[in-house]
Design an enzyme around this catalytic site. Sequence first.
Site, PDB file in Angstrom:
ATOM      1  N   ARG A 234       0.759  -1.106  -0.426  1.00 31.87           N
ATOM      2  CA  ARG A 234      -0.070   0.316   0.431  1.00 31.87           C
ATOM      3  C   ARG A 234       0.421   1.233  -0.062  1.00 31.87           C
ATOM      4  NH1 ARG A 234      -3.274  -2.922  -1.605  1.00 31.87           N
ATOM      5  NH2 ARG A 234      -5.422  -3.147  -0.587  1.00 31.87           N
ATOM      6  N   GLU A 263      -3.039   8.127  -5.009  1.00 32.02           N
ATOM      7  CA  GLU A 263      -3.256   7.584  -6.414  1.00 32.02           C
ATOM      8  C   GLU A 263      -5.574   8.197  -6.730  1.00 32.02           C
ATOM      9  OE1 GLU A 263      -3.830   3.460  -5.581  1.00 32.02           O
ATOM     10  OE2 GLU A 263      -1.987   3.159  -5.293  1.00 32.02           O
ATOM     11  N   HIS A 282      -0.049   0.749 -10.250  1.00 38.17           N
ATOM     12  CA  HIS A 282      -0.879  -0.359  -8.695  1.00 38.17           C
ATOM     13  C   HIS A 282      -1.645  -1.621  -9.572  1.00 38.17           C
ATOM     14  CE1 HIS A 282      -2.999  -0.042  -4.884  1.00 38.17           C
ATOM     15  NE2 HIS A 282      -3.094  -1.179  -6.017  1.00 38.17           N
TER      16      HIS A 282
END
Length: 316
Positions: A234, A263, A282
């Site tokens: 993360r 993000e 991601h």
Amino acid sequence: MAQSRNGRQTVLATSNGYENLDIERGILAKAGIDLVECADEQLDEMLPQYTVILVQYVQFDKARLSQLQPGTVLIRYGIGVDNIDLDAARELGITVSNLPTYGLNAVSEFASAAIMANVMRLKLLDCRFSRLGWQQSEVPYAHETGSLTLGIIGFGGIGQKVHKKLSGFDFRFLISDPVSTCIPEESKCDLDTLIRESDVITLHCPLTKSTHHLLSRERFAAMKKGVCLVNTSRGPVIDTEALIEALDNGTIGSAVLDVYEFEPLTKDSPLFNRENVLLSPHVSWKTAQAEHNLHIMAGEQARNAVLREPLPYKLV
């Protein structure tokens, strides 16, 4: 439990990034259950009507959780549940389930490949070859794995698979995880030792209050010069400003990042345009096999919740 027009029990799916939910729909239909999808602008209206909800991106803070009926089951697509306030869910009588076996192979393969790309400085080789041409003297020496210590932070399913996949190389392993009971004794260590002694660090811990900014300015300062860093866990586990400073001063010699503190990562980020940083949006989870299995697991978990059968991955 909301019912569809034909009186069948119905599961709600909030906004997600998938092309379709046909697999979930098929699994539920065999049990006589319908699936409806909900756009973000419909959340306030629809959430209170359903007691089994499939969740991907929507943030469930205490205020949103308070809209749900007690006993509602939230099923999170994936492993991480940092978009759901678990303490509030527990207080309000909301059940939360994730899919912890999803993507283990995909992410661990991505991370393992990223570690080796980092060690063999592939991004730098490509950049310098493209920019300078055939100039071997402009390429720094790599280091063979037998001379390197690989630190694994977090030893859940993904961390364990990374260890297994890379055990065929000659790394010395250091592993830090405050809750894992399966760390090999010869590799077990505290986080400060791992930070101080590792040449390569790969992150596989969940995002919690205690892991937020786990890699801080102080921890970067304690590292060796030129550490290779990989993060597929993360983004907020790393303090971005501290990371950029560490890249600028050479503490981090190279990095592969798939996740970010904020993000989506914007194109003006100072992480871009570095010959020693490899970035991806991601997607370490994104294999055809992983996504197919994810849809199956989500559909089966939702079916079990509706039928009040045991939930194998219940968190709260």
